[in-house]
Design a protein around this motif. Structure first.
Motif, short mmCIF file in Angstrom:
data_model
loop_
_atom_site.label_atom_id
_atom_site.label_comp_id
_atom_site.label_asym_id
_atom_site.label_seq_id
_atom_site.Cartn_x
_atom_site.Cartn_y
_atom_site.Cartn_z
N LEU A 234 0.81 -1.22 0.00
CA LEU A 234 0.00 0.00 0.00
C LEU A 234 0.84 1.27 0.00
CD1 LEU A 234 -2.72 -1.00 2.64
CD2 LEU A 234 -2.89 -1.10 0.15
N ALA A 235 2.15 1.10 0.06
CA ALA A 235 3.04 2.27 0.19
C ALA A 235 3.51 2.74 -1.19
CB ALA A 235 4.24 1.91 1.05
N ARG A 236 3.33 4.02 -1.45
CA ARG A 236 3.89 4.61 -2.67
C ARG A 236 5.35 4.96 -2.41
NH1 ARG A 236 -0.64 9.15 -3.71
NH2 ARG A 236 -0.21 9.43 -1.48
N PRO A 237 6.21 4.72 -3.37
CA PRO A 237 7.64 4.96 -3.16
C PRO A 237 8.00 6.44 -3.22
CG PRO A 237 7.26 4.19 -5.39
CD PRO A 237 5.93 4.13 -4.70
N ASP A 238 7.40 7.23 -2.32
CA ASP A 238 7.69 8.65 -2.28
C ASP A 238 9.02 8.92 -1.59
OD1 ASP A 238 5.22 9.13 -3.46
OD2 ASP A 238 4.20 9.29 -1.53
N ASP A 239 9.61 10.06 -1.88
CA ASP A 239 10.89 10.42 -1.28
C ASP A 239 10.83 10.53 0.23
OD1 ASP A 239 12.09 10.47 -3.74
OD2 ASP A 239 11.98 12.64 -3.99
N VAL A 240 9.62 10.73 0.77
CA VAL A 240 9.50 10.89 2.22
C VAL A 240 10.01 9.65 2.96
CG1 VAL A 240 7.11 10.02 2.32
CG2 VAL A 240 7.95 11.58 4.09
N TRP A 241 9.89 8.48 2.34
CA TRP A 241 10.40 7.26 2.97
C TRP A 241 11.92 7.31 3.09
CZ3 TRP A 241 7.21 4.18 5.42
CH2 TRP A 241 5.88 4.07 5.01
N ALA A 242 12.58 7.73 2.02
CA ALA A 242 14.04 7.83 2.04
C ALA A 242 14.50 8.89 3.03
CB ALA A 242 14.56 8.16 0.64
N GLU A 243 13.81 10.02 3.04
CA GLU A 243 14.19 11.10 3.96
C GLU A 243 14.02 10.67 5.41
OE1 GLU A 243 11.57 14.12 2.65
OE2 GLU A 243 12.60 14.44 0.73
N THR A 244 12.95 9.95 5.68
CA THR A 244 12.69 9.48 7.04
C THR A 244 13.73 8.44 7.47
OG1 THR A 244 10.32 9.90 6.80
CG2 THR A 244 10.98 8.34 8.51
N PHE A 245 14.05 7.54 6.55
CA PHE A 245 15.05 6.52 6.84
C PHE A 245 16.42 7.16 7.10
CE2 PHE A 245 18.07 3.17 5.47
CZ PHE A 245 17.68 2.16 6.34
N GLU A 246 16.76 8.16 6.33
CA GLU A 246 18.04 8.84 6.50
C GLU A 246 18.12 9.58 7.82
OE1 GLU A 246 18.14 11.15 2.91
OE2 GLU A 246 19.55 9.76 1.94
N LYS A 247 16.98 9.95 8.38
CA LYS A 247 16.94 10.63 9.67
C LYS A 247 17.03 9.66 10.85
CE LYS A 247 14.24 14.59 8.00
NZ LYS A 247 12.93 15.28 8.04
#
Length: 321
Positions: A234-247
């Protein structure tokens, strides 16, 4: 090392059997919920048993706050205490992480009724009251569980299946003719944050799970959760996932069917995970220790055979990382 766990619920009514299963098969075992035993043992009843300063009873339309401690809440508290006693006996020597689950404040407010009816979601003061009650009770609950599993690292999973509907005004009123107003992100942050602080203050790690679409990643990360558990389908591969992971927020991937299905290709599951991270340029060594493999949701609707096989598969996928 990649870990594997379940979301929380299991089929059947034998708690000891389910507890042995998760201890034997998973690198991140958990104290299961068995809703087949009745509403007292489900996610909401289990969480109401933890609240501090608020009593509840089961009414024809569901759980209602502020009507005194009823027989159903006493039953929920008794079941929780019995289950923890059994879990302590079976897992007293367990070392490493172990997980418990509670419903989050937004889902509670969207599910539980006020004394005069309709959801607590309808009133700002009621929303704040149930979040504070959950935080107070959860702090004491976590300290009790940590005492029982003195060698383990405790993880607290806050379940928020209704969070997207709460934020977008999708929860129907009692009449069914309209919807409750949406809860704005600043208030949602405050309600979640008080629960996160209670968990961390009691010495446990706060993780949030939602099997809804459009998980509010930034909101959950901002509230202080150390990991987000979600349904990868159900997850769209938006950049917010990468940004959150990097944080520094870890990702728990729901990638295995939570109800009976055809045989799952573990190779295909691994490829889905690699594809998701690959879109953002993350190499395996950057995420293998921060990844947890799970079913997409709880296993209460699965057959006992499927529940066992899907947990075994989750652990096998994790071992291939």
């Amino acid at each position: 090392m990649t870990l594997a766990t379940g979301i929380g619920s299991m089929p059947g009514t034998d708690f000891a059997e389910s507890m042995r299963l998760v201890l034997d098969e998973l690198s991140l075992p958990y104290v299961p919920e068995l809703p087949a035993r009745g509403v007292h043992a489900g996610m909401i009843g289990r969480t109401l048993a933890v609240l501090d300063g608020l009593e509840a009873d089961l009414q024809p339309d569901g759980w209602r706050i502020g009507v005194g401690e009823g027989a159903d809440l006493r039953r929920a508290r008794s079941l929780l205490a019995q289950d923890l006693d059994v879990a302590e006996e079976l897992a007293t020597e367990h070392e490493g992480p172990i997980k418990i689950q509670v419903a989050g404040p937004l889902t509670l407010a969207a599910t539980v009724e006020r004394p005069r009816g309709d959801k607590m979601l309808a009133d700002h003061g009621a929303r704040r009251e149930i979040a504070q009650s959950l935080a107070e009770g959860l702090g004491a609950h976590v300290r009790d569980v940590r005492r029982r599993f003195s060698r383990a690292d405790l993880v607290v999973q806050v379940d928020e299946p209704a969070i997207t509907a709460v934020l977008t005004g999708g929860i129907p009123t009692a009449s069914g003719w309209s919807r409750h107003r949406s809860v704005h992100p600043p208030e949602a942050d405050a309600l979640l944050r008080v629960v996160v602080e209670a968990v961390t203050g009691a010495g446990a790690r706060p993780v949030v799970h939602s099997c809804a679409a459009d998980v509010p990643v930034e909101l959950l990360a901002g509230a202080g959760f150390s990991a987000i558990s979600f349904d990868l389908g159900l997850a769209r591969p938006d950049d917010v996932w990468a940004e959150t992971f990097e944080k520094g927020v870890d990702l728990w991937f729901g990638v295995l069917p939570s109800t009976d299905a055809a045989e799952v290709s573990q190779k295909a599951v691994v490829q889905r995970i690699e594809t998701f991270f690959g879109r953002f340029g993350f190499a395996e060594e950057t995420y293998s220790d921060r990844l947890v493999v799970t079913p997409t949701c709880g296993l209460a609707g699965a057959s006992p055979q499927w529940a066992r096989s899907v947990l075994v598969a989750a652990q096998s996928v994790a071992a291939r990382r």
